[in-house]
Write an enzyme that holds these catalytic residues in place. Structure first.
Site, PDB file in Angstrom:
ATOM      1  N   ASP A  82       0.847  -1.190   0.000  1.00 37.54           N
ATOM      2  CA  ASP A  82       0.000   0.000   0.000  1.00 37.54           C
ATOM      3  C   ASP A  82       0.885   1.243   0.000  1.00 37.54           C
ATOM      4  O   ASP A  82       1.740   1.416   0.859  1.00 37.54           O
ATOM      5  CB  ASP A  82      -0.889  -0.024   1.249  1.00 37.54           C
ATOM      6  CG  ASP A  82      -1.945   1.060   1.241  1.00 37.54           C
ATOM      7  OD1 ASP A  82      -2.349   1.493   0.153  1.00 37.54           O
ATOM      8  OD2 ASP A  82      -2.367   1.470   2.342  1.00 37.54           O
ATOM      9  N   SER A 212     -12.412   4.418   5.049  1.00 40.08           N
ATOM     10  CA  SER A 212     -12.947   4.012   6.351  1.00 40.08           C
ATOM     11  C   SER A 212     -14.168   4.863   6.689  1.00 40.08           C
ATOM     12  O   SER A 212     -14.277   6.020   6.284  1.00 40.08           O
ATOM     13  CB  SER A 212     -11.886   4.161   7.445  1.00 40.08           C
ATOM     14  OG  SER A 212     -10.955   3.101   7.382  1.00 40.08           O
TER      15      SER A 212
END
EC number: 4.1.2.13
Length: 307
Positions: A82, A212
């Protein structure tokens, strides 16, 4: 079961209108919690290792933990870098057994981003590894990239970027942001922009970073037990579920896991002040991770029973 690449899981996600969860891992408990949830839901899974996680736990430790988790697992798992900061980090991860890497040149000029992404692509594809890139920039802080505001992805530029760089999937900016403080006002995603990108790049897997939802029960729990996380607000889960029907095949989730762990540990310390066995509070935190990931798989990503 051996590690796999994202190609088949993304093809299935695109056709089925669901997304694959890409969950960031930093230690054993997080890996175990995520794996338990995915196994129970029979869902494909991407375990993400960031540059920060590599520095914290070391790449080899994390890979060995994942290797241990795969011994009894019966589900497809991708290990993904990532936000790789440069070619060298991407190369080290490819050489270290990752099946997917992301080069993040979103802070560079359009041409420079393409140039380095293509360098990563050429090295990765020779070794059968998938490459994700990023065009546009999300507000907030993520590894080496700091941005005061969102720079939305231009659809026509996205087509040119993919054609010239050869990247396999593209992270786009449509209103998500990194961290726990995503929106000051009403949360919204630019679905008109997303739909245009999907239409001019049919069957091409798109990625959402900074996705998120910052569940308020965990913000409140953390604050109730000594935390100080005021005003945190994430992406509503119904918007993420909708995005998965517009060509978004991978959704990154990190902050929610951190919140669930931290709030649970804080509560454990207050409720059980005599306990000093890490297995007690880390065991509870692992369960919180499992519950969080299981909820995301079932209700946000829509990828239960997709293996």
């Amino acid at each position: 079961m051996p590690l796999t690449g994202p190609k088949e899981m993304f093809e299935k996600a695109y056709k089925g209108g669901h997304a694959v969860g890409a969950f960031n891992v930093n230690n054993m408990e997080i890996i175990q919690g995520i794996m338990m949830a995915a196994e129970e839901e029979k869902a494909p899974l991407i375990l993400q290792i960031s540059s920060g996680a590599r520095k914290y736990a070391s790449q080899i430790y994390l890979m060995k933990l994942i290797e241990a988790a795969l011994v009894e697992a019966d589900l497809p798992v991708v290990v993904h870098l990532d936000h790789g900061a440069d070619f060298d980090i991407c190369k080290a991860c490819i050489d270290g057994g990752f099946t997917s890497v992301m080069y993040d040149g979103s802070h560079l000029s359009f041409d420079e981003n393409i140039k380095i992404t293509k360098q990563v692509v050429d090295y990765a594809h020779d070794r059968g590894v998938w490459v994700e890139a990023e065009l546009g920039r999300l507000a907030g802080i993520e590894e080496h990239v700091v941005s005061e505001e969102n720079v939305y992805t231009e659809p026509d530029q996205a087509v040119e970027f993919v054609e010239r760089s050869g990247c396999d999937s593209l992270a786009i900016a449509i209103g998500t942001s990194h961290g726990a403080y995503k929106f000051a006002g009403e949360p919204r995603l630019d679905f008109e922009r997303l739909e245009k990108i999907t239409k001019i790049m049919p069957d091409y897997p798109l990625v959402l970073h900074g996705s998120s939802s910052v569940p308020q029960e965990f913000v409140e729990m953390a604050n109730q037990y000594g935390g100080d996380i005021p005003g945190a607000k994430g992406v509503p889960e119904d918007l993420l579920r909708k995005a998965a029907t517009f060509g978004v095949c991978k959704i990154n989730i990190d902050t929610d896991i951190r919140l669930a762990m931290t709030a649970t540990i804080r509560k454990s310390f207050v409720d059980n002040p005599t306990v000093f066995d890490p297995r007690k509070y880390l065991g509870a935190a692992r369960q919180a991770v499992k519950d969080m990931v299981q909820h995301k798989i079932k209700n946000v990503l829509g990828c239960s029973n997709q293996i």
